[in-house]
Every structure is written in C-alpha cells, then in structure tokens.
Design a protein around this motif. Structure first.
Motif, PDB file in Angstrom:
ATOM      1  N   GLN A  76       0.849  -1.194   0.000  1.00 18.02           N
ATOM      2  CA  GLN A  76       0.000   0.000   0.000  1.00 18.02           C
ATOM      3  C   GLN A  76       0.885   1.244   0.000  1.00 18.02           C
ATOM      4  OE1 GLN A  76      -4.066  -0.488   1.797  1.00 18.02           O
ATOM      5  NE2 GLN A  76      -2.867  -1.404   3.427  1.00 18.02           N
ATOM      6  N   GLY A  77       0.608   2.148  -0.928  1.00 20.79           N
ATOM      7  CA  GLY A  77       1.391   3.360  -1.059  1.00 20.79           C
ATOM      8  C   GLY A  77       0.606   4.593  -0.673  1.00 20.79           C
ATOM      9  N   THR A  78       0.966   5.733  -1.231  1.00 25.22           N
ATOM     10  CA  THR A  78       0.297   6.986  -0.906  1.00 25.22           C
ATOM     11  C   THR A  78      -1.130   6.979  -1.425  1.00 25.22           C
ATOM     12  OG1 THR A  78       1.182   7.964  -2.930  1.00 25.22           O
ATOM     13  CG2 THR A  78       2.438   8.303  -0.906  1.00 25.22           C
ATOM     14  N   LYS A  79      -1.958   7.779  -0.755  1.00 30.94           N
ATOM     15  CA  LYS A  79      -3.387   7.873  -1.055  1.00 30.94           C
ATOM     16  C   LYS A  79      -3.973   6.456  -1.062  1.00 30.94           C
ATOM     17  CE  LYS A  79      -2.943  12.327  -3.318  1.00 30.94           C
ATOM     18  NZ  LYS A  79      -3.180  13.159  -4.501  1.00 30.94           N
ATOM     19  N   GLN A  80      -4.608   6.031  -2.140  1.00 37.97           N
ATOM     20  CA  GLN A  80      -5.202   4.692  -2.150  1.00 37.97           C
ATOM     21  C   GLN A  80      -4.481   3.761  -3.114  1.00 37.97           C
ATOM     22  OE1 GLN A  80      -9.681   4.586  -1.830  1.00 37.97           O
ATOM     23  NE2 GLN A  80      -9.473   6.777  -2.245  1.00 37.97           N
ATOM     24  N   LYS A  81      -3.238   4.074  -3.418  1.00 41.74           N
ATOM     25  CA  LYS A  81      -2.479   3.263  -4.377  1.00 41.74           C
ATOM     26  C   LYS A  81      -2.119   1.910  -3.769  1.00 41.74           C
ATOM     27  CE  LYS A  81       0.580   5.118  -7.079  1.00 41.74           C
ATOM     28  NZ  LYS A  81       0.079   4.700  -8.413  1.00 41.74           N
ATOM     29  N   ARG A  82      -2.327   0.864  -4.549  1.00 44.46           N
ATOM     30  CA  ARG A  82      -1.918  -0.475  -4.174  1.00 44.46           C
ATOM     31  C   ARG A  82      -1.162  -1.101  -5.339  1.00 44.46           C
ATOM     32  NH1 ARG A  82      -7.417  -2.757  -1.153  1.00 44.46           N
ATOM     33  NH2 ARG A  82      -7.294  -1.351   0.647  1.00 44.46           N
ATOM     34  N   GLN A  83      -0.084  -1.828  -5.024  1.00 42.72           N
ATOM     35  CA  GLN A  83       0.765  -2.391  -6.062  1.00 42.72           C
ATOM     36  C   GLN A  83       1.046  -3.859  -5.795  1.00 42.72           C
ATOM     37  OE1 GLN A  83       3.932   0.575  -5.472  1.00 42.72           O
ATOM     38  NE2 GLN A  83       3.513   1.361  -7.521  1.00 42.72           N
ATOM     39  N   LEU A  84       0.972  -4.664  -6.857  1.00 44.62           N
ATOM     40  CA  LEU A  84       1.267  -6.085  -6.763  1.00 44.62           C
ATOM     41  C   LEU A  84       2.714  -6.319  -7.183  1.00 44.62           C
ATOM     42  CD1 LEU A  84       0.563  -9.122  -6.531  1.00 44.62           C
ATOM     43  CD2 LEU A  84      -0.243  -8.989  -8.911  1.00 44.62           C
ATOM     44  N   PHE A  85       3.475  -6.983  -6.297  1.00 44.90           N
ATOM     45  CA  PHE A  85       4.866  -7.327  -6.565  1.00 44.90           C
ATOM     46  C   PHE A  85       5.030  -8.846  -6.545  1.00 44.90           C
ATOM     47  CE2 PHE A  85       5.102  -3.056  -4.860  1.00 44.90           C
ATOM     48  CZ  PHE A  85       6.067  -2.439  -5.648  1.00 44.90           C
ATOM     49  N   ILE A  86       5.937  -9.317  -7.388  1.00 45.40           N
ATOM     50  CA  ILE A  86       6.324 -10.725  -7.413  1.00 45.40           C
ATOM     51  C   ILE A  86       7.816 -10.797  -7.137  1.00 45.40           C
ATOM     52  CG2 ILE A  86       6.408 -12.865  -8.739  1.00 45.40           C
ATOM     53  CD1 ILE A  86       3.572 -11.843  -8.260  1.00 45.40           C
ATOM     54  N   VAL A  87       8.226 -11.750  -6.308  1.00 41.59           N
ATOM     55  CA  VAL A  87       9.649 -11.919  -6.028  1.00 41.59           C
ATOM     56  C   VAL A  87       9.935 -13.403  -5.829  1.00 41.59           C
ATOM     57  CG1 VAL A  87       9.380 -11.600  -3.531  1.00 41.59           C
ATOM     58  CG2 VAL A  87      11.593 -11.113  -4.608  1.00 41.59           C
ATOM     59  N   ASP A  88      11.087 -13.856  -6.347  1.00 38.82           N
ATOM     60  CA  ASP A  88      11.514 -15.229  -6.118  1.00 38.82           C
ATOM     61  C   ASP A  88      12.009 -15.369  -4.678  1.00 38.82           C
ATOM     62  OD1 ASP A  88      10.942 -15.647  -8.749  1.00 38.82           O
ATOM     63  OD2 ASP A  88      13.029 -15.525  -9.425  1.00 38.82           O
ATOM     64  N   THR A  89      11.934 -16.566  -4.150  1.00 40.81           N
ATOM     65  CA  THR A  89      12.370 -16.779  -2.771  1.00 40.81           C
ATOM     66  C   THR A  89      13.832 -17.193  -2.685  1.00 40.81           C
ATOM     67  OG1 THR A  89      11.530 -19.049  -2.849  1.00 40.81           O
ATOM     68  CG2 THR A  89      10.062 -17.367  -1.961  1.00 40.81           C
ATOM     69  N   LEU A  97       7.420  -5.178 -10.037  1.00 39.18           N
ATOM     70  CA  LEU A  97       6.094  -4.580 -10.010  1.00 39.18           C
ATOM     71  C   LEU A  97       5.275  -5.143 -11.171  1.00 39.18           C
ATOM     72  CD1 LEU A  97       4.019  -2.516  -8.978  1.00 39.18           C
ATOM     73  CD2 LEU A  97       5.123  -0.808 -10.436  1.00 39.18           C
ATOM     74  N   ILE A  98       4.112  -5.733 -10.860  1.00 40.20           N
ATOM     75  CA  ILE A  98       3.277  -6.372 -11.870  1.00 40.20           C
ATOM     76  C   ILE A  98       2.038  -5.537 -12.181  1.00 40.20           C
ATOM     77  CG2 ILE A  98       1.966  -8.453 -12.459  1.00 40.20           C
ATOM     78  CD1 ILE A  98       4.983  -8.826 -12.302  1.00 40.20           C
ATOM     79  N   LEU A  99       1.335  -5.068 -11.135  1.00 39.93           N
ATOM     80  CA  LEU A  99       0.113  -4.295 -11.304  1.00 39.93           C
ATOM     81  C   LEU A  99       0.098  -3.139 -10.330  1.00 39.93           C
ATOM     82  CD1 LEU A  99      -2.709  -7.027 -11.539  1.00 39.93           C
ATOM     83  CD2 LEU A  99      -1.828  -5.631 -13.420  1.00 39.93           C
ATOM     84  N   SER A 100      -0.631  -2.090 -10.702  1.00 40.66           N
ATOM     85  CA  SER A 100      -0.791  -0.948  -9.813  1.00 40.66           C
ATOM     86  C   SER A 100      -2.222  -0.452  -9.928  1.00 40.66           C
ATOM     87  CB  SER A 100       0.188   0.175 -10.193  1.00 40.66           C
ATOM     88  OG  SER A 100       0.085   1.252  -9.287  1.00 40.66           O
ATOM     89  N   SER A 101      -2.823  -0.082  -8.793  1.00 40.42           N
ATOM     90  CA  SER A 101      -4.195   0.439  -8.799  1.00 40.42           C
ATOM     91  C   SER A 101      -4.249   1.688  -7.945  1.00 40.42           C
ATOM     92  CB  SER A 101      -5.169  -0.610  -8.264  1.00 40.42           C
ATOM     93  OG  SER A 101      -4.875  -0.939  -6.918  1.00 40.42           O
ATOM     94  N   LEU A 109      -6.800  -3.131  -5.799  1.00 38.68           N
ATOM     95  CA  LEU A 109      -6.515  -4.538  -5.613  1.00 38.68           C
ATOM     96  C   LEU A 109      -6.919  -4.934  -4.203  1.00 38.68           C
ATOM     97  CD1 LEU A 109      -2.987  -4.705  -7.254  1.00 38.68           C
ATOM     98  CD2 LEU A 109      -4.996  -5.953  -8.054  1.00 38.68           C
ATOM     99  N   SER A 110      -7.659  -6.029  -4.049  1.00 41.02           N
ATOM    100  CA  SER A 110      -8.048  -6.522  -2.732  1.00 41.02           C
ATOM    101  C   SER A 110      -7.152  -7.664  -2.270  1.00 41.02           C
ATOM    102  CB  SER A 110      -9.500  -7.007  -2.748  1.00 41.02           C
ATOM    103  OG  SER A 110     -10.387  -5.971  -3.061  1.00 41.02           O
ATOM    104  N   TRP A 111      -6.942  -8.661  -3.143  1.00 39.12           N
ATOM    105  CA  TRP A 111      -6.085  -9.794  -2.835  1.00 39.12           C
ATOM    106  C   TRP A 111      -5.643 -10.459  -4.131  1.00 39.12           C
ATOM    107  CZ3 TRP A 111      -8.254 -13.797  -5.306  1.00 39.12           C
ATOM    108  CH2 TRP A 111      -9.645 -13.887  -5.371  1.00 39.12           C
ATOM    109  N   CYS A 112      -4.609 -11.270  -4.044  1.00 40.81           N
ATOM    110  CA  CYS A 112      -4.130 -12.039  -5.187  1.00 40.81           C
ATOM    111  C   CYS A 112      -3.731 -13.432  -4.712  1.00 40.81           C
ATOM    112  CB  CYS A 112      -2.922 -11.373  -5.849  1.00 40.81           C
ATOM    113  SG  CYS A 112      -3.302  -9.829  -6.725  1.00 40.81           S
ATOM    114  N   GLY A 113      -3.955 -14.419  -5.572  1.00 43.19           N
ATOM    115  CA  GLY A 113      -3.550 -15.791  -5.276  1.00 43.19           C
ATOM    116  C   GLY A 113      -3.015 -16.450  -6.529  1.00 43.19           C
ATOM    117  N   TRP A 114      -2.261 -17.514  -6.331  1.00 41.34           N
ATOM    118  CA  TRP A 114      -1.607 -18.196  -7.451  1.00 41.34           C
ATOM    119  C   TRP A 114      -2.513 -19.260  -8.050  1.00 41.34           C
ATOM    120  CZ3 TRP A 114       3.336 -16.833  -9.106  1.00 41.34           C
ATOM    121  CH2 TRP A 114       4.016 -15.925  -8.293  1.00 41.34           C
ATOM    122  N   VAL A 115      -2.735 -19.175  -9.356  1.00 37.16           N
ATOM    123  CA  VAL A 115      -3.446 -20.228 -10.079  1.00 37.16           C
ATOM    124  C   VAL A 115      -2.454 -21.333 -10.434  1.00 37.16           C
ATOM    125  CG1 VAL A 115      -4.928 -20.751 -12.035  1.00 37.16           C
ATOM    126  CG2 VAL A 115      -4.942 -18.455 -11.051  1.00 37.16           C
TER     127      VAL A 115
END
Length: 676
Positions: A76-89, A97-101, A109-115
C-alpha cells in the motif's frame, strides 16, 4: 551485508534458523517496503505519532506459489495506491512490479492468489456515488507472474442487461483439475431480447470453471437467481449452495439463508439447513471435508457458537467438533490449496487455536516458541506443504510475515506489516474486568502509555468497538496504541451486546438493548476514574457502532465524558431503517433494530438536548456500511440545539477510511480536540 542468524532450540535436537534479512543481495523486500511507506518522508519524523500510526499497513496481502518458489504481495502506497509485486524466494532476488491500482472509482486490488506458478488471479474492488447511491463493484482478473496477459475472468456487464449486477464473483476452489483454471462463482443477468436472437437468458449466481489464460469458461453449476454463495470440497466439486429469498414486490431480502447440498456421487440439490442472519440461529456451513463427506460449520450449543460437522448424506447427522464453556468458537483453521481443515480457534482473554492436525499443531507451537511466544497464523502454503508463509504478531508487535521451510528448520523474515512502526516501542495490552452498575463483571483491555503501570493522573479514553455484533481481542490496535503513545490510558470494553460471549451476553444486540450496552460503556469510564485517571480529562472515542455508543453515552451520562469523538457513527435508528429500504435490507435491519420506544430513545440525534460535551465526527463520503447522512443528521441536530460540533468529511473514502493521509489528518485533529 552480514546476515545475522539466531538459533532457537524448539524441539529436542532440532533448531530453526532465523535470518534477519531475507535477501542478502540486491533489492530486498524489506528495503522495498521503505519505498512503499504511505506517509511522505517529511512527515515521518520520530515525534510525528499521527503520521506513523495513521499510515495504513505496509502490506495488504501475501501469497505463495504452488511450488513455493515465488512470493506475491500487495503493498500500500500513498493515497489509495496499491501495487502487486512478485519476487523469487532465492537469495538476491529483486521484487518486480506487476500491477498498480489507484483506488476509488478507478478500482483497487483486494487480494491475489496463485493459479499456477506462472499465473495469478486477483480481486479488484471499485466504489462510486451514482445518483446519490454509493455502489460497489468487484471483478476477478488474471495476470502473468511475469506481467502481461491481463484478463477479466468475471462475466462482463452488457449494455443490453435488464438490470445491474456488480458482483464479480469469487474463487471457491484453487485446486485446478485443468491446468491454469479456477472454479469460481459468476453472476448472470438476462438481456433485452428485442432485435436479437442471441440475448442471454441465464439469471443469478452460478459456478464456472474458467481458464485463467484465455478467459474461456465452461458451466459447472447453472445460474440460480437466489444463490448468494457456493462451497466446494477443495477437489473441484461443488457441494454446498446458499440461497437467500428476495421479495420483488417490496424489493427486500429475506433474513433467513437456506443451504442445500449435493451428494458425493452427484445428483440434485437437497435441503441441508438454514440460518437466521439476525439471530444466528441454525447451522452455518463453512468448509467441506471431502475425506469424511461432511461439512464443518457453526451452530449454537448451550447458547454459544460451536464448530459442528454435518454429514452430507441426507441424514442430518451432526458431530460436535469443538465447543467452549465461556465463549463462541468462531473460526475454522484451514491450510493448503485444498483448504484442508486442521483446527478451530476462539478468543477468551487472548485468541487460542486448537489444532486437530498433530503435525500442524507441533509446527505452529514450535514456531511460536521460536518467535518469543507470539501467536502464529499460517497464511499460505506450497502445494506439497514443504514451504509455508506464516504471520506472527502480538500486542506490542504489529506483525511480520515469515517463510518457513520445515525440512531445513529454517524461518526467514519476509515483510513487516507496518514498517512505519518498526522502531516504536509499543505498550503491552492487559486484559481486565470491571463492574457494571448492576454488578456484572465486564471484560475489556487496558493499554497504558509506555512505562506506566497504572492510570493515576492520566488523561483517559474509553474506546468501544464497532459492530455491535463484534468484540475486541487482545493484540495490536493502531488506534489504541496511538492514544497510549500520546499519553492516554485507553480502555476497550467488551460491553454486553458484544458477540463472542454467547446469547446471554449478546442480549438483544447493542441497539435493542442499548441501555445495557451503553451503560457498560459509561461504567468503563467510571472505572478508569476510580483507578486514578483524571476525571477532567476523560474522553470517549468510537468507530461505527462504537461512534454510536460514544454519542449515546453523552445522552445517558452527560457529565461523564468531557469530549466525544465519533467516527462513521450511526446516529438515528429510524433513519437507519429507512435507509435500509434503498439497498434491500429493510427486513433484516428492521428485525435487528426492532420497534418500540427504544428506537427514538436510543437515537443520539433525537436526544441532543442532553449532550453537554463537545462532539467531533469523521465520515467518508462513500461509506456503504453507515451512510454519511447519519453524521450529517447529527451535526444538524447538535447545531440546532446550540451545541459545539464539528464534522470532517473525507471525499471518496469508505467506512474504514483506508487512506494514510486521511487517517493521519484525523489523528491530528483528534489530538488537538481531546483534553490532555
């Protein structure tokens, strides 16, 4: 950078390795979090408590890929910005950075899960004011873990639709039997047939198997006009359907939800149970256990919610899984992509998990000991459960996410829930009881300023929780901790009318039994004074129902609290019932609120003449839980009676005021308003 390693002996001869930095090289997740902090750097000074505590959680959602090699998280960033990140373990991996809203009408963005290991599904949520009505819409979307191929998986709305249905559906089963597909609910709206033979006729909520890559779908359950939810068995089979009647002549929903089941070998739907959502009477299915052909759910036993398993063979046979003699058992613990049932949980003074799976019980107990006794929750797991994401938090720790690899006995820190508070020493929360006016002992939680052991001479705040069908629990609370850091003693009462303690404590809910509920709240203030708090600096602060209780306490005990702060409060019960007519919940709200003299007597806006303390209110203009009209009504009534009142409105924000800037502004205004 040298990686510090701590060794904790948790089992005889066994150790967990705890690395204090997850990524040793390159851009770490922890470093990335610092760039996501939702408060401008100029504000985030050591003495700016409002900016630190007003900032939203740094991390909203975390999930692990099926192979356990990739992590997805929403920052969660400034104002109502939300960003989806992917990282290897792997060591040295850099988040991508994959998506930004941006939030609001543009969607968040509310949640994300792996298909699959290469594909994710996410829920987006948008809210807007349309012709005076606050409307919300959801969608399920899919995107590659590498970025790209963004697709909407929910049914698209059509210009030919006979009416609007903004339900984007939900994922009910992640255990893809077809590669890259999901089992999800989708809403269908019939279309105008004039001028075409291709108009869609399906209506209601159905279940489809949707290919997340190309968006194609095949029907699994035909749309049902009254359906509101479905449950699968975690192996691709839909077993439970929930329906709620709607009386079209008056445009209102039925307060009773009915549940049907489909036999293990298929066939037509059969009646299972029903649940009154106002009284909580009846069996509420929650999770299907395919191995035993039963559905686990909640049902009252001796006036308290218990976890019960009901056979899915038409016999209606039930087995009590777990009940508690003092409190409701309110959660079923599930793990893995199949949603395997591994335990239950409940809250007394603190939340307790009772694990029915011995291996999970051993693991979570060991992890808790390794992390200093903090409660541990399993957030996600790889498909083979060789890797887990766990979260640990406590009253003095806002929480952190860890990657746990059982085979290596390795526990790695991943993400801090609230990076802004990483260096703040928080106050312990103490469970207490205090006597109500009739002698009943009321439970609550007391938070004192750092280093203090009593409330003597302190300014103090009573902070009733929202709901009223809810309760406070031991743990981190950003609002209570902010006030404690600011020098206040804070008491959070679980007044009668709260849920979690059974029917006898719940009474007839906090509106119909407002005199008892608000009486317990005012008695909390009197207890603080007896404990030595400064009676000239006693205030009350509440959110939602808590805001209602704060205002109504000014009616019930006009001289007790010296200032009243109400955030998104209910203020007029008759108006609340009228507002329910617009969204179809009038039958439900009407049953919940009831009829009689308490509707007027229990409405702060109808009794402003009794209120003597100054009032400060806050409300978001896109609040769907409590309409902003409630606060505006209270403001007009107080002004008309010559009382001191201020209402701060936050445009485009909902009930929880999910914007760091707004929360920071609110805390600053409250700090200037309260006696201290």
């Amino acid at each position: 950078m040298r990686v510090a390693v701590l060794r904790h002996k948790i089992l005889t001869g066994d150790y967990i390795l705890v690395s204090h930095k997850f990524f040793a090289r390159g851009l770490s997740v922890l470093a990335l979090q610092a760039s996501l902090v939702a408060v401008p750097a100029a504000q985030a000074q050591d003495n700016d408590l409002a900016a630190r505590f007003g900032a939203l959680e740094s991390i909203l959602d975390v999930s692990l890929s099926p192979d356990g090699q990739h992590l997805a998280f929403i920052g969660q960033g400034t104002k109502q910005k939300r960003q989806l990140f992917i990282v290897d373990t792997t060591e040295g991996a850099q988040p991508r950075l994959i998506l930004s809203s941006d939030g609001g009408a543009a969607g968040s963005l509310s949640w994300c899960g792996w298909v699959t290991n290469a594909r994710l599904a996410c829920q987006t949520f948008a809210r807007d004011n349309i012709a005076g009505d606050v409307l919300a819409a959801t969608n399920i979307i899919a995107v590659d873990a590498a970025g790209g191929n963004l697709r909407v998986l929910s049914n698209r709305r059509s210009a030919r639709s006979l009416y609007a249905d903004f339900r984007g559906g939900s994922v009910i089963d992640w255990s893809s039997t077809d590669n890259g597909s999901l089992l999800m609910t989708r809403s269908y709206v019939p279309e105008v047939s004039t001028g075409t033979h291709l108009a869609k006729k399906a209506e209601g909520l159905g279940v489809d198997r949707v290919d997340s890559v190309d968006g194609t779908a095949r029907r699994v359950e035909a749309a049902n006009r009254d359906a509101i939810h479905y449950l699968s068995d975690g192996h691709g089979n839909v077993r439970i359907m929930a329906t709620q009647g709607f009386t079209s002549s008056v445009g209102q929903f039925d307060p009773v939800i009915r549940y049907s089941f489909r036999p293990k070998d298929g066939g037509s739907w059969q009646y299972l149970s029903q649940r009154d959502i106002v009284t909580d009477e009846g069996f509420l299915p929650a999770a299907v256990d395919a191995a035993t052909n039963r559905v686990y759910g909640f049902q009252k036993i001796d006036g308290r919610q218990a976890v019960v398993a009901m056979a899915l063979d038409g016999s209606g046979t039930t087995t009590t899984i777990y009940k508690h003699p003092e409190v409701d058992v309110d959660d079923i613990v599930r793990v893995g992509r199949n949603g395997r049932i591994v335990g239950v949980s409940y809250a007394t003074d603190q939340r307790t998990a009772v694990m029915t799976d011995p291996a999970i019980a051993k693991m979570t107990n060991a992890l808790s000991r390794a992390l200093g006794g903090k409660p541990v929750v399993i957030v996600d797991a790889s498909a083979d459960e060789s890797r887990y994401i766990v979260r640990a938090e406590s009253d003095t720790d806002p929480g952190a996410y860890y990657l746990y690899v059982p085979a290596a006995k390795e526990l790695r820190p991943l993400l801090l829930s609230r990076e802004q508070l990483a260096t703040v020493k928080l106050s312990p929360v103490k469970a207490i009881t205090y006597p109500a006016g009739d002698g009943t002992m009321v439970p609550g939680y007391l938070t004192l300023p750092p280093g203090r052991t009593d409330a003597k001479g302190l300014p103090a705040i009573v902070m009733p929780h929202g709901g009223p069908s809810a309760r406070d629990e031991w743990g981190f609370d950003w609002l209570a901790q902010y006030f404690a850091q600011s020098g206040y003693a804070v008491l959070q009462p679980n007044y009668r009318g709260s849920s979690g303690y059974g029917d006898q404590w719940y009474q007839n809910n906090g509106f119909q039994s407002w005199r008892i509920a608000v009486g317990d709240v005012t008695d909390a203030g009197r207890w603080l004074v007896r404990e030595g708090a400064d009676p000239a600096k006693l205030s009350i602060v509440g959110w939602s129902y808590g805001g209602y209780a704060a205002l109504q306490s000014g009616v019930l005990a006009p001289d007790l609290f010296k200032s009243i702060v109400a955030i998104a409060p209910v203020t007029d019960l008759a108006q609340l019932k009228d507002e329910a007519m617009r969204d179809g919940s009038a039958r439900i709200e009407g049953k919940f609120i009831g009829t009689g003299p308490h509707v007027r007597e229990g409405s702060p806006a109808q009794n402003v003449a009794a209120i003597r303390a100054p009032v400060l209110m806050f409300h978001g203009t896109l609040d769907q839980n409590v309409a902003i009209a409630q606060s505006r009504t209270m403001k007009r009534a107080l002004e008309g009676a010559g009382k001191r009142v201020e209402l701060v409105e936050y445009p485009d924000l909902a009930h929880s005021l999910e914007a760091s800037e707004a929360r920071t502004d609110m805390l600053r205004k409250i700090a200037a308003f309260l006696p201290h």
